[in-house]
Design a protein around this motif. Sequence first.
Motif, mmCIF file in Angstrom:
data_model
loop_
_atom_site.group_PDB
_atom_site.id
_atom_site.type_symbol
_atom_site.label_atom_id
_atom_site.label_comp_id
_atom_site.label_asym_id
_atom_site.label_seq_id
_atom_site.Cartn_x
_atom_site.Cartn_y
_atom_site.Cartn_z
ATOM 1 N N VAL A 128 22.622 -2.168 0.746
ATOM 2 C CA VAL A 128 22.564 -2.385 -0.702
ATOM 3 C C VAL A 128 23.772 -3.169 -1.198
ATOM 4 C CG1 VAL A 128 22.521 -1.215 -2.940
ATOM 5 C CG2 VAL A 128 21.120 -0.360 -1.063
ATOM 6 N N ARG A 129 24.922 -2.931 -0.641
ATOM 7 C CA ARG A 129 26.115 -3.669 -1.097
ATOM 8 C C ARG A 129 25.924 -5.172 -0.909
ATOM 9 N NH1 ARG A 129 31.353 -0.124 1.095
ATOM 10 N NH2 ARG A 129 30.891 1.786 -0.116
ATOM 11 N N LEU A 130 25.475 -5.557 0.275
ATOM 12 C CA LEU A 130 25.208 -6.980 0.516
ATOM 13 C C LEU A 130 24.068 -7.471 -0.363
ATOM 14 C CD1 LEU A 130 25.559 -7.552 4.353
ATOM 15 C CD2 LEU A 130 26.573 -8.951 2.553
ATOM 16 N N GLY A 131 23.055 -6.634 -0.544
ATOM 17 C CA GLY A 131 21.897 -7.033 -1.340
ATOM 18 C C GLY A 131 22.260 -7.359 -2.767
ATOM 19 N N THR A 132 23.158 -6.573 -3.368
ATOM 20 C CA THR A 132 23.555 -6.856 -4.754
ATOM 21 C C THR A 132 24.304 -8.182 -4.850
ATOM 22 O OG1 THR A 132 25.531 -5.470 -4.416
ATOM 23 C CG2 THR A 132 23.617 -4.444 -5.459
ATOM 24 N N LEU A 133 25.072 -8.513 -3.830
ATOM 25 C CA LEU A 133 25.775 -9.801 -3.826
ATOM 26 C C LEU A 133 24.784 -10.960 -3.709
ATOM 27 C CD1 LEU A 133 28.840 -9.008 -1.510
ATOM 28 C CD2 LEU A 133 28.774 -9.085 -4.013
ATOM 29 N N VAL A 134 23.754 -10.794 -2.877
ATOM 30 C CA VAL A 134 22.731 -11.837 -2.734
ATOM 31 C C VAL A 134 22.022 -12.057 -4.073
ATOM 32 C CG1 VAL A 134 20.565 -12.451 -1.610
ATOM 33 C CG2 VAL A 134 22.402 -11.425 -0.275
ATOM 34 N N ILE A 135 21.663 -10.963 -4.739
ATOM 35 C CA ILE A 135 20.986 -11.068 -6.043
ATOM 36 C C ILE A 135 21.871 -11.799 -7.040
ATOM 37 C CG2 ILE A 135 20.124 -9.743 -8.008
ATOM 38 C CD1 ILE A 135 19.335 -7.537 -5.993
ATOM 39 N N PHE A 136 23.130 -11.409 -7.103
ATOM 40 C CA PHE A 136 24.053 -11.998 -8.080
ATOM 41 C C PHE A 136 24.237 -13.497 -7.835
ATOM 42 C CE2 PHE A 136 28.390 -13.029 -9.570
ATOM 43 C CZ PHE A 136 28.236 -12.702 -10.919
ATOM 44 N N VAL A 137 24.398 -13.876 -6.575
ATOM 45 C CA VAL A 137 24.587 -15.290 -6.231
ATOM 46 C C VAL A 137 23.379 -16.127 -6.663
ATOM 47 C CG1 VAL A 137 24.648 -16.878 -4.263
ATOM 48 C CG2 VAL A 137 26.273 -15.005 -4.387
ATOM 49 N N HIS A 138 22.182 -15.554 -6.558
ATOM 50 C CA HIS A 138 20.978 -16.298 -6.913
ATOM 51 C C HIS A 138 20.793 -16.444 -8.423
ATOM 52 C CE1 HIS A 138 19.865 -16.012 -2.707
ATOM 53 N NE2 HIS A 138 18.852 -16.828 -2.950
#
Length: 391
Positions: A242-252
């Motif tokens: 989830v930590r990585l996932g939130t960063l991916v979402i934010f970057v997009h």
Amino acid sequence: MVSLPATSESMAYILKTLNSWFWWENIWMPINCTWADFVDHDGLVFPKPHQLYATIPYAFVLLIIRFFSERYVAIPLAKALGIKNVRRVKPQPNPVLESYFRECSRHPSQSEIQGLAKKCNCTVHLVEKWFRRRRNLEIPTVLRKFQEAFWRFSFYLTSSIVGFLFLYDKPWFYDIWQTWVGYPFQTLLPSQYWYYMAEIGFYWSLLFTLGIDNKRKDFMAHVVHHLAAIGLMSGSWCGNYVRLGTLVIFVHDTADFWLEAAKMFNYARWEKTCNMLFIIFSIAFFITRIILFPFWILRATLYQPTYYSTTPVIAYFLFNGMLLILQGLHLYWGYLIFKILKRFVFLKDLKDDRSDEEEEDSLTDTEEESTKNGNKNSSGSSKHLLSCSHH
């Protein structure tokens, strides 16, 4: 003949076997970890796969919000910006032309038009006008495009602001190595739960409305993007990435609201504002998708896990495969954006070839009737509107 109960039992056995294979621990988590370790305990809360079912009703909630925001916010805003709801003139019913339009071609050649004119016992000009009007019916109105852009702008802007508020005080926002510290026993924060649910629900809602939203020539790329996004977020939820996932979402999301803002001002024909916003979007896109995503996110998913485990789980290859598909789409869209910018620099034209434009139709039905009687009227010229569009 096989009895129905026996068939049902066989199907149930197959589904049970597939389910056990799908949730096999070696696919999702490191060695010596089981699903029993992810039961909430001692104040630690973990993502549960069954929670993803909630994203479907959340998608319908977002569709309801979209309906009211487009109707009661986007339409008044469009009128304030000078966008009018132009009434489309429907072509006269003609079974021969309608059949040709659906089964043969929407853009018949001049010789084909002449043949259809003879077959319908009317003038070439009327056949051309019929096809022009019929094609226009397939294209959303400018007001409809504005409503769609307004909804996406609203969501992406809100998601970007909320995402920043959720992430700015987290250590992994500044040091991406922290995304792996304590993995896989990282507790789920309430902010992470709602961030995921809203984002997955949003992409479900986009899939549900693909058939009615403005269609572009890269339609299939959008389908692949939405499915990959849902698959990635759902998989990362199940594996507690989830930590990585939130960063991916934010970057997009941080680049996309600039694009939707540019579209809105394009539809309002505020050319200078649109151009400025599109240039800002292009800069944000290349920073987030072409630089940060591969050299920050992909580095953390491809390279850093090898420091924590010498035997990568199967999910490592599945997730990275989907992330690389996303990066391929980024490169494809980056190429399209580069082409648009290149044309803008050299030709001062920011038109996007992926969106069909409405063909100008200046004649009224009264003038059409006079054309039938032999009067010649000019049909006007086609005019391209600036359409800076990308997902």
